[in-house]
Structure formats: C-alpha cells, structure tokens
Design a protein around this motif. Structure first.
Motif, short mmCIF file in Angstrom:
data_model
loop_
_atom_site.label_atom_id
_atom_site.label_comp_id
_atom_site.label_asym_id
_atom_site.label_seq_id
_atom_site.Cartn_x
_atom_site.Cartn_y
_atom_site.Cartn_z
N ASN A 38 0.84 -1.19 0.00
CA ASN A 38 0.00 0.00 0.00
C ASN A 38 0.88 1.24 0.00
OD1 ASN A 38 -1.58 2.21 1.46
ND2 ASN A 38 -3.16 0.67 1.07
N ILE A 39 0.37 2.32 -0.53
CA ILE A 39 1.12 3.57 -0.60
C ILE A 39 1.46 4.09 0.81
CG2 ILE A 39 -0.90 5.07 -0.70
CD1 ILE A 39 0.69 6.73 -2.78
N ALA A 40 0.73 3.64 1.82
CA ALA A 40 0.99 4.06 3.19
C ALA A 40 2.13 3.28 3.84
CB ALA A 40 -0.27 3.91 4.03
N GLU A 41 2.62 2.25 3.17
CA GLU A 41 3.73 1.45 3.68
C GLU A 41 4.93 2.35 3.98
OE1 GLU A 41 5.80 -2.18 4.55
OE2 GLU A 41 3.71 -2.00 3.95
N GLU A 42 5.60 2.09 5.09
CA GLU A 42 6.72 2.95 5.48
C GLU A 42 7.89 2.83 4.50
OE1 GLU A 42 9.78 3.54 9.19
OE2 GLU A 42 7.77 2.80 9.59
N LYS A 43 8.20 1.62 4.09
CA LYS A 43 9.33 1.42 3.17
C LYS A 43 8.81 0.93 1.83
CE LYS A 43 12.66 0.52 6.78
NZ LYS A 43 13.67 -0.39 7.31
N ILE A 44 9.02 1.75 0.81
CA ILE A 44 8.63 1.42 -0.56
C ILE A 44 9.87 1.58 -1.44
CG2 ILE A 44 7.20 2.07 -2.53
CD1 ILE A 44 5.17 3.21 -0.58
N ASP A 45 10.14 0.57 -2.27
CA ASP A 45 11.27 0.66 -3.19
C ASP A 45 10.87 1.34 -4.50
OD1 ASP A 45 13.13 -0.80 -1.50
OD2 ASP A 45 11.92 -2.57 -1.97
N VAL A 46 9.66 1.08 -4.95
CA VAL A 46 9.18 1.65 -6.21
C VAL A 46 7.76 2.17 -5.98
CG1 VAL A 46 8.61 1.19 -8.62
CG2 VAL A 46 10.53 -0.01 -7.56
N LEU A 47 7.54 3.42 -6.35
CA LEU A 47 6.21 4.02 -6.24
C LEU A 47 5.78 4.48 -7.63
CD1 LEU A 47 3.77 5.19 -4.70
CD2 LEU A 47 5.16 7.23 -4.23
N LEU A 48 4.69 3.92 -8.11
CA LEU A 48 4.14 4.29 -9.41
C LEU A 48 2.81 4.98 -9.18
CD1 LEU A 48 4.83 0.90 -11.22
CD2 LEU A 48 6.18 3.00 -11.37
N VAL A 49 2.65 6.19 -9.74
CA VAL A 49 1.44 6.99 -9.53
C VAL A 49 0.89 7.42 -10.89
CG1 VAL A 49 0.51 9.08 -8.47
CG2 VAL A 49 2.37 7.85 -7.34
N SER A 50 -0.41 7.26 -11.04
CA SER A 50 -1.07 7.74 -12.26
C SER A 50 -0.87 9.24 -12.39
CB SER A 50 -2.57 7.42 -12.17
OG SER A 50 -3.28 8.11 -13.16
N ASP A 51 -0.68 9.69 -13.62
CA ASP A 51 -0.46 11.13 -13.85
C ASP A 51 -1.67 11.97 -13.42
OD1 ASP A 51 -2.04 10.13 -15.94
OD2 ASP A 51 -1.24 11.53 -17.41
N VAL A 52 -2.84 11.36 -13.37
CA VAL A 52 -4.04 12.06 -12.95
C VAL A 52 -3.93 12.51 -11.49
CG1 VAL A 52 -6.54 11.82 -12.57
CG2 VAL A 52 -5.48 10.80 -14.60
N PHE A 53 -3.27 11.70 -10.68
CA PHE A 53 -3.18 11.98 -9.24
C PHE A 53 -1.83 12.53 -8.81
CE2 PHE A 53 -6.35 8.63 -9.71
CZ PHE A 53 -7.41 9.18 -9.02
N PHE A 54 -0.86 12.57 -9.70
CA PHE A 54 0.51 12.90 -9.31
C PHE A 54 0.63 14.24 -8.59
CE2 PHE A 54 4.83 14.45 -9.89
CZ PHE A 54 5.54 13.38 -9.37
N ASN A 55 -0.09 15.25 -9.04
CA ASN A 55 0.04 16.58 -8.44
C ASN A 55 -0.90 16.82 -7.26
OD1 ASN A 55 2.12 17.59 -10.09
ND2 ASN A 55 0.66 17.87 -11.75
N SER A 56 -1.64 15.80 -6.86
CA SER A 56 -2.54 15.99 -5.72
C SER A 56 -1.74 16.20 -4.43
CB SER A 56 -3.46 14.77 -5.56
OG SER A 56 -2.74 13.66 -5.09
N ILE A 57 -2.34 16.91 -3.51
CA ILE A 57 -1.66 17.25 -2.26
C ILE A 57 -1.23 15.98 -1.51
CG2 ILE A 57 -2.00 18.30 0.02
CD1 ILE A 57 -3.87 20.33 -1.39
N GLY A 58 -2.11 15.00 -1.45
CA GLY A 58 -1.80 13.77 -0.72
C GLY A 58 -0.60 13.02 -1.30
N ILE A 59 -0.56 12.88 -2.62
CA ILE A 59 0.54 12.18 -3.28
C ILE A 59 1.84 12.97 -3.12
CG2 ILE A 59 1.47 11.43 -5.51
CD1 ILE A 59 -0.67 9.57 -4.34
#
Length: 78
Positions: A38-59
């Motif tokens: 999950n994106i909330a995981e403390e340790k992430i090696d690779v994070l892929l985000v849709s361009d639709v959400f990339f600029n959102s405050i949360g991301i």
C-alpha cells in the motif's frame, strides 16, 4: 531472509493495475521476490502513480516524506 522489492501503485483501475503487475513481474528475473504494498507502507522501493493523481496534495506529501527518508539514509551512508 529473502529481501523483497516493495512496489506500490496508485491511481489505476483494477484491470490496468493487474495488467501492470503482470508486466512488471514478467520483466524482472524469476528469482526477484515482489511484494505489492500500500502507498501508506513505510518502506517502498518503487512508487508508481497515475499522472491524474501525481500533483494531488496527498501524493505530493507522500513523495516528499519518502524523499526525506531517502536523503536522511543517504547522508548516513556518506
């Protein structure tokens, strides 16, 4: 203990998400242990985000937190 490559994907529908997971799995060596997290995981090696959400405050907040941890870790190594 086997290390896993932790990958989080955000902002895709289930069909696209499953297709992407399959393609990523096929591209990596067979002995690579993947852990989909999950994106909330403390340790992430690779994070892929849709361009639709990339600029959102949360991301952007998540990205800044991950970069901050990475930079802290990198400075400890030097």
């Amino acid at each position: 203990m086997t290390q896993a490559l932790k990958i989080a994907i955000f902002g895709l529908n289930m069909t696209d998400l499953n297709q992407l997971k399959t393609q990523i799995s096929l591209c990596l060596p067979a002995n690579t242990h993947l852990k989909w997290v999950n994106i909330a995981e403390e340790k992430i090696d690779v994070l892929l985000v849709s361009d639709v959400f990339f600029n959102s405050i949360g991301i952007q907040k998540v990205i800044k937190e991950k970069l901050k941890r990475f930079n802290h870790y990198e400075n400890q190594i030097e």
